[in-house]
Design an enzyme around this catalytic site. Sequence first.
Site, PDB file in Angstrom:
ATOM      1  N   TYR A  62     -27.317  38.872 -78.004  1.00  0.00           N
ATOM      2  CA  TYR A  62     -27.789  39.447 -79.284  1.00  0.00           C
ATOM      3  C   TYR A  62     -28.652  38.427 -80.020  1.00  0.00           C
ATOM      4  O   TYR A  62     -29.769  38.736 -80.457  1.00  0.00           O
ATOM      5  CB  TYR A  62     -26.600  39.848 -80.164  1.00  0.00           C
ATOM      6  CG  TYR A  62     -27.009  40.286 -81.558  1.00  0.00           C
ATOM      7  CD1 TYR A  62     -27.539  41.549 -81.783  1.00  0.00           C
ATOM      8  CD2 TYR A  62     -26.874  39.429 -82.647  1.00  0.00           C
ATOM      9  CE1 TYR A  62     -27.925  41.948 -83.053  1.00  0.00           C
ATOM     10  CE2 TYR A  62     -27.259  39.817 -83.930  1.00  0.00           C
ATOM     11  CZ  TYR A  62     -27.790  41.082 -84.127  1.00  0.00           C
ATOM     12  OH  TYR A  62     -28.186  41.471 -85.386  1.00  0.00           O
ATOM     13  N   SER A 109     -32.296  38.724 -87.501  1.00  0.00           N
ATOM     14  CA  SER A 109     -30.968  38.243 -87.894  1.00  0.00           C
ATOM     15  C   SER A 109     -31.024  36.737 -88.076  1.00  0.00           C
ATOM     16  O   SER A 109     -31.804  36.048 -87.392  1.00  0.00           O
ATOM     17  CB  SER A 109     -29.948  38.574 -86.810  1.00  0.00           C
ATOM     18  OG  SER A 109     -28.702  37.969 -87.105  1.00  0.00           O
TER      19      SER A 109
HETATM   20  P1  NAD Z   1     -26.050  50.391 -88.126  1.00  0.00           P
HETATM   21  O1  NAD Z   1     -25.224  50.504 -86.894  1.00  0.00           O
HETATM   22  O2  NAD Z   1     -25.638  51.088 -89.370  1.00  0.00           O
HETATM   23  O3  NAD Z   1     -27.569  50.831 -87.811  1.00  0.00           O
HETATM   24  C1  NAD Z   1     -28.168  50.644 -86.572  1.00  0.00           C
HETATM   25  C2  NAD Z   1     -29.091  51.808 -86.346  1.00  0.00           C
HETATM   26  O4  NAD Z   1     -29.781  51.620 -85.100  1.00  0.00           O
HETATM   27  C3  NAD Z   1     -28.345  53.135 -86.243  1.00  0.00           C
HETATM   28  O5  NAD Z   1     -29.011  54.084 -87.032  1.00  0.00           O
HETATM   29  C4  NAD Z   1     -28.444  53.491 -84.778  1.00  0.00           C
HETATM   30  O6  NAD Z   1     -28.484  54.870 -84.537  1.00  0.00           O
HETATM   31  C5  NAD Z   1     -29.773  52.850 -84.412  1.00  0.00           C
HETATM   32  N1  NAD Z   1     -29.856  52.672 -82.963  1.00  0.00           N
HETATM   33  C6  NAD Z   1     -29.059  51.925 -82.177  1.00  0.00           C
HETATM   34  N2  NAD Z   1     -29.422  52.087 -80.892  1.00  0.00           N
HETATM   35  C7  NAD Z   1     -30.460  52.963 -80.881  1.00  0.00           C
HETATM   36  C8  NAD Z   1     -31.245  53.540 -79.863  1.00  0.00           C
HETATM   37  N3  NAD Z   1     -31.049  53.293 -78.560  1.00  0.00           N
HETATM   38  N4  NAD Z   1     -32.219  54.395 -80.220  1.00  0.00           N
HETATM   39  C9  NAD Z   1     -32.422  54.685 -81.506  1.00  0.00           C
HETATM   40  N5  NAD Z   1     -31.721  54.172 -82.519  1.00  0.00           N
HETATM   41  C10 NAD Z   1     -30.743  53.325 -82.199  1.00  0.00           C
HETATM   42  O7  NAD Z   1     -26.190  48.838 -88.345  1.00  0.00           O
HETATM   43  P2  NAD Z   1     -26.946  47.937 -89.420  1.00  0.00           P
HETATM   44  O8  NAD Z   1     -26.017  46.844 -89.701  1.00  0.00           O
HETATM   45  O9  NAD Z   1     -27.512  48.736 -90.529  1.00  0.00           O
HETATM   46  O10 NAD Z   1     -28.118  47.319 -88.518  1.00  0.00           O
HETATM   47  C11 NAD Z   1     -29.491  47.527 -88.735  1.00  0.00           C
HETATM   48  C12 NAD Z   1     -30.282  46.360 -88.167  1.00  0.00           C
HETATM   49  O11 NAD Z   1     -29.944  45.170 -88.873  1.00  0.00           O
HETATM   50  C13 NAD Z   1     -29.995  46.059 -86.684  1.00  0.00           C
HETATM   51  O12 NAD Z   1     -31.206  45.712 -86.041  1.00  0.00           O
HETATM   52  C14 NAD Z   1     -29.070  44.861 -86.762  1.00  0.00           C
HETATM   53  O13 NAD Z   1     -29.131  44.073 -85.592  1.00  0.00           O
HETATM   54  C15 NAD Z   1     -29.641  44.150 -87.967  1.00  0.00           C
HETATM   55  N6  NAD Z   1     -28.708  43.201 -88.605  1.00  0.00           N
HETATM   56  C16 NAD Z   1     -27.513  43.657 -89.108  1.00  0.00           C
HETATM   57  C17 NAD Z   1     -26.659  42.733 -89.705  1.00  0.00           C
HETATM   58  C18 NAD Z   1     -25.341  43.140 -90.286  1.00  0.00           C
HETATM   59  O14 NAD Z   1     -24.529  42.237 -90.620  1.00  0.00           O
HETATM   60  N7  NAD Z   1     -25.046  44.424 -90.455  1.00  0.00           N
HETATM   61  C19 NAD Z   1     -27.027  41.383 -89.770  1.00  0.00           C
HETATM   62  C20 NAD Z   1     -28.235  40.977 -89.251  1.00  0.00           C
HETATM   63  C21 NAD Z   1     -29.082  41.905 -88.664  1.00  0.00           C
END
Ligand code: NAD
Length: 246
Positions: A157, A144
């Site tokens: 985080y 991130s």
């Molecule tokens: P999302 O909630 O759609 O996806 C997160 C995924 O992680 C889900 O499929 C969930 O089931 C899985 N997950 C969470 N805890 C888990 C566990 N204990 N075991 C197995 N799987 C688990 O969210 P997203 O926004 O697509 O996030 C994906 C990645 O991108 C994350 O690492 C998040 O920190 C990172 N990210 C997201 C953003 C944003 O703005 N959406 C920004 C920067 C980084």
Amino acid sequence: MRIDEQDRPVALVSGSTSGIGEAVARRLAADGMRVVVHSRHSAEAGEKLAAELGGAYVRADLAVEDEARCLVGAALDRYGRLDALVNNAGISWPIPHDDLAAATPADWRRLLEVNLIAPWVLCTTALPALRRSPSGGSIVNITSHAGVRPKGSSVPYAASKAALNHVTRLLAAALGPEVRVNAVAPGLVDTPMTKDWAHAHELWRERAPMHRPALPSDVADLVASVLASTYLTGEVIVLDGGLNLT
Ligand code: NAD
């Protein structure tokens, strides 16, 4: 030219039934990879996506070390090889940075377990297979911009993602040339995780030079490029629509 099925590289994308992970899984499958779809709960969505992409689905709670190891084992049982690992699964929820009491040790432990230790377990378990990849193994950690600048949904985080950025560099130095390790560090991405973050959406629309949050497919495009760039290693690539310039 026809490519034999067993010659098609295999990618494991954690947390790939929604948001960024789903977009990455779809993109890598479109690029010709065999994709292992994974989620913690949503088995029905996982099976459906895997069937659509001609891949496999595995359910595992990555906060449980044995389940994380079994995820890699299941991918290898199915395909016998692993060429790319995309550590995408992660958790985040807003905690005000100045409310120190609100970020409890339990919050810290949960965030570090899922966002830092689980990717480490997947990397270490997948390493022997990644080393054998004919095209060179590749790890992409989805971190991130909050791990680069003092921003993000909460202090723990941001710290978890900063740590994973540094692990990315440390592993790149340790594992080359057989295995490349890079991080893609998005700013705000329009996913289920951020659907209620109205203030952040407004910030990106008003201040970022691109005047919008990223789409999951924007992140997937970059992950595909990083996997295809066979000289790139040890980089943390921020993808925030230019917000860091403002
Ligand atoms: P999302 O909630 O759609 O996806 C997160 C995924 O992680 C889900 O499929 C969930 O089931 C899985 N997950 C969470 N805890 C888990 C566990 N204990 N075991 C197995 N799987 C688990 O969210 P997203 O926004 O697509 O996030 C994906 C990645 O991108 C994350 O690492 C998040 O920190 C990172 N990210 C997201 C953003 C944003 O703005 N959406 C920004 C920067 C980084």
